[in-house]
Design an enzyme around this catalytic site. Structure first.
Site: not given
Ligand code: OAD
Ligand code: ZN
Length: 240
Positions: A112, A120, A137, A140, A178, A204-205
């Site tokens: 990501h 730019c 930039c 530009c 994630t 954890p979830e």
């Molecule tokens: P989320 O915020 O959707 O999910 C975070 C996950 O981490 C959840 O399932 C929690 O249960 C888990 N979690 C929380 N604390 C934890 C710990 N200490 N150890 C392990 N797990 C834990 O985040 P992402 O799945 O990364 O996009 O979200 C995906 C994308 O959505 C991100 O990259 C971002 C967002 O919009 C962009 O920035 C493009």
């Molecule tokens: Zn530029």
């Protein structure tokens, strides 16, 4: 629980916001998630940037400042040691905070993008390592935008290709922190499974994809990513 690691040759660690949570970087979803208190439509999409670049850039400046106050935790450091100790360790992250690199990992696939690079429209890109205020930039005169995949943006096809290549090769796929709801990243564990990898989830979830994993380790990343669960010396073929 111990993972029977002896035979795994190529291991992918696939990380999300939960990986950085214990460093103090907020996750996106859930009770204290960024998207609970901030509206991505005003802060994290190209339309918002076109409408009000200063507002979007300010938000990202604040994020950079906040991330710099955080430090990699012991799970990050363990992962970085692991990559130094043996071959066949890939890290694919959805995180934009650069925490894996700060812990010492190399060749991190950033799906990501990163808070630490800008681009730019003219194609010019710059990579920064310390805090920087937003700037324009030179060529530009327009604002550089963070080189991040915002909502509605497509992912870089070369980066996806690299990630899929590494996933196709792996025999152990470990997903860490994630929620597995954002595509195409949410499809990665399925891709690994189709290719015969053993699937382990650290969270954890439970998540929407928990049922496809061979093992769910319901622990925070800082505890799970440790010698206790991944006994390196005993099972891995160590290269030093
Ligand atoms: P989320 O915020 O959707 O999910 C975070 C996950 O981490 C959840 O399932 C929690 O249960 C888990 N979690 C929380 N604390 C934890 C710990 N200490 N150890 C392990 N797990 C834990 O985040 P992402 O799945 O990364 O996009 O979200 C995906 C994308 O959505 C991100 O990259 C971002 C967002 O919009 C962009 O920035 C493009
Ligand atoms: Zn530029």
């Amino acid at each position: 629980m111990r993972i029977p690691f002896s035979d795994f040759k190529n291991i992918v660690f696939f990380t999300g916001a939960g990986m950085s949570a214990e460093s103090g970087v907020p996750t996106y979803r859930g009770r204290d998630g960024i998207w609970e208190s901030y509206n991505w439509r005003e802060l994290a999409c190209q339309e918002a940037f076109d409408r009000n670049p200063e507002k979007v850039l300010k938000f990202h400046e604040l994020r950079r400042k906040a991330v710099l106050k955080c430090r990699p935790h012991r799970g990050h450091l363990w992962l970085s040691q692991l990559q130094k100790k043996r071959t066949g360790i890939s890290i694919i992250t959805q995180n934009i905070d650069g925490m894996h690199q700060r812990a010492g990992n190399t060749d991190v696939v950033e799906l990501h993008g990163s808070l630490w690079s800008v681009r730019c429209l003219c194609g010019k890109e710059e990579i920064l390592s310390e805090f920087y205020p937003s700037y324009r930039c030179e060529k530009c005169g327009v604002w550089f935008r963070p080189d991040i995949v915002w909502f509605g943006d497509s992912l870089d096809s070369q980066i996806i290709e690299k990630a899929l290549e590494e996933i196709s090769r792996c025999d152990l796929f470990v997903s860490v922190g994630t929620s597995s709801v954002v595509w195409p990243a949410a499809g990665f564990p399925l891709h690994a499974k189709k290719n015969g990898a053993y699937l382990l989830q650290i969270n954890p979830e439970p998540t929407e994809l928990s049922h496809i994993y061979d093992t769910n380790l319901r622990l925070p990343a800082s505890l799970a990513l440790s010698e206790k669960y991944f006994p390196i010396e005993k099972y891995f073929s160590v290269i030093e």
